[in-house]
Design a protein around this motif. Structure first.
Motif, PDB file in Angstrom:
ATOM      1  N   ILE A  13     -14.193   2.673   5.333  1.00 41.39           N
ATOM      2  CA  ILE A  13     -13.913   2.084   4.033  1.00 41.39           C
ATOM      3  C   ILE A  13     -12.497   2.470   3.618  1.00 41.39           C
ATOM      4  N   ARG A  14     -11.793   1.512   3.011  1.00 44.91           N
ATOM      5  CA  ARG A  14     -10.447   1.761   2.493  1.00 44.91           C
ATOM      6  C   ARG A  14     -10.467   1.545   0.988  1.00 44.91           C
ATOM      7  N   GLN A  15      -9.828   2.443   0.276  1.00 42.03           N
ATOM      8  CA  GLN A  15      -9.663   2.271  -1.169  1.00 42.03           C
ATOM      9  C   GLN A  15      -8.177   2.166  -1.468  1.00 42.03           C
ATOM     10  N   ASP A  16      -7.802   1.110  -2.194  1.00 41.49           N
ATOM     11  CA  ASP A  16      -6.389   0.916  -2.503  1.00 41.49           C
ATOM     12  C   ASP A  16      -6.002   1.642  -3.792  1.00 41.49           C
ATOM     13  N   ASP A  17      -4.745   1.508  -4.165  1.00 39.16           N
ATOM     14  CA  ASP A  17      -4.203   2.205  -5.332  1.00 39.16           C
ATOM     15  C   ASP A  17      -4.875   1.799  -6.642  1.00 39.16           C
ATOM     16  N   ASN A  18      -5.502   0.634  -6.667  1.00 38.02           N
ATOM     17  CA  ASN A  18      -6.169   0.140  -7.867  1.00 38.02           C
ATOM     18  C   ASN A  18      -7.655   0.470  -7.901  1.00 38.02           C
ATOM     19  N   GLY A  19      -8.133   1.200  -6.885  1.00 39.52           N
ATOM     20  CA  GLY A  19      -9.542   1.572  -6.831  1.00 39.52           C
ATOM     21  C   GLY A  19     -10.438   0.544  -6.167  1.00 39.52           C
ATOM     22  N   ASN A  20      -9.865  -0.533  -5.641  1.00 37.50           N
ATOM     23  CA  ASN A  20     -10.649  -1.544  -4.932  1.00 37.50           C
ATOM     24  C   ASN A  20     -11.030  -1.012  -3.563  1.00 37.50           C
ATOM     25  N   GLN A  47      -3.165   4.726   1.102  1.00 39.67           N
ATOM     26  CA  GLN A  47      -4.546   4.262   1.025  1.00 39.67           C
ATOM     27  C   GLN A  47      -5.466   5.430   1.367  1.00 39.67           C
ATOM     28  N   LEU A  48      -6.660   5.389   0.851  1.00 40.37           N
ATOM     29  CA  LEU A  48      -7.662   6.398   1.142  1.00 40.37           C
ATOM     30  C   LEU A  48      -8.673   5.775   2.091  1.00 40.37           C
TER      31      LEU A  48
END
Length: 59
Positions: A13-20, A47-48
């Motif tokens: 899973i990837r989370q972008d800077d906007n929390g998406n 990215q996380l």
């Protein structure tokens, strides 16, 4: 299961800077998924990435 009948219960899973959050891929083993997450994380982008099993979610 996918069309070939293989079970792929591990997600990256990837989370972008906007929390998406986005599913990057599905893998047969945790080790495969972790290797991909580590590879993506090593690119240095902000990215996380993490690994989770289907049915398990990070809140």
């Amino acid at each position: 299961m996918n069309d070939s009948g293989a079970v792929l219960p591990w997600l990256v899973i990837r989370q972008d800077d906007n929390g998406n959050r986005y599913r990057v891929g599905r893998y047969a083993t945790r080790a495969e998924a972790q290797k991909m997450a580590d590879s993506l994380d090593a690119r240095g982008h902000k990215q996380l990435y993490w690994v989770e099993r289907i049915g398990q979610s990070v809140q």
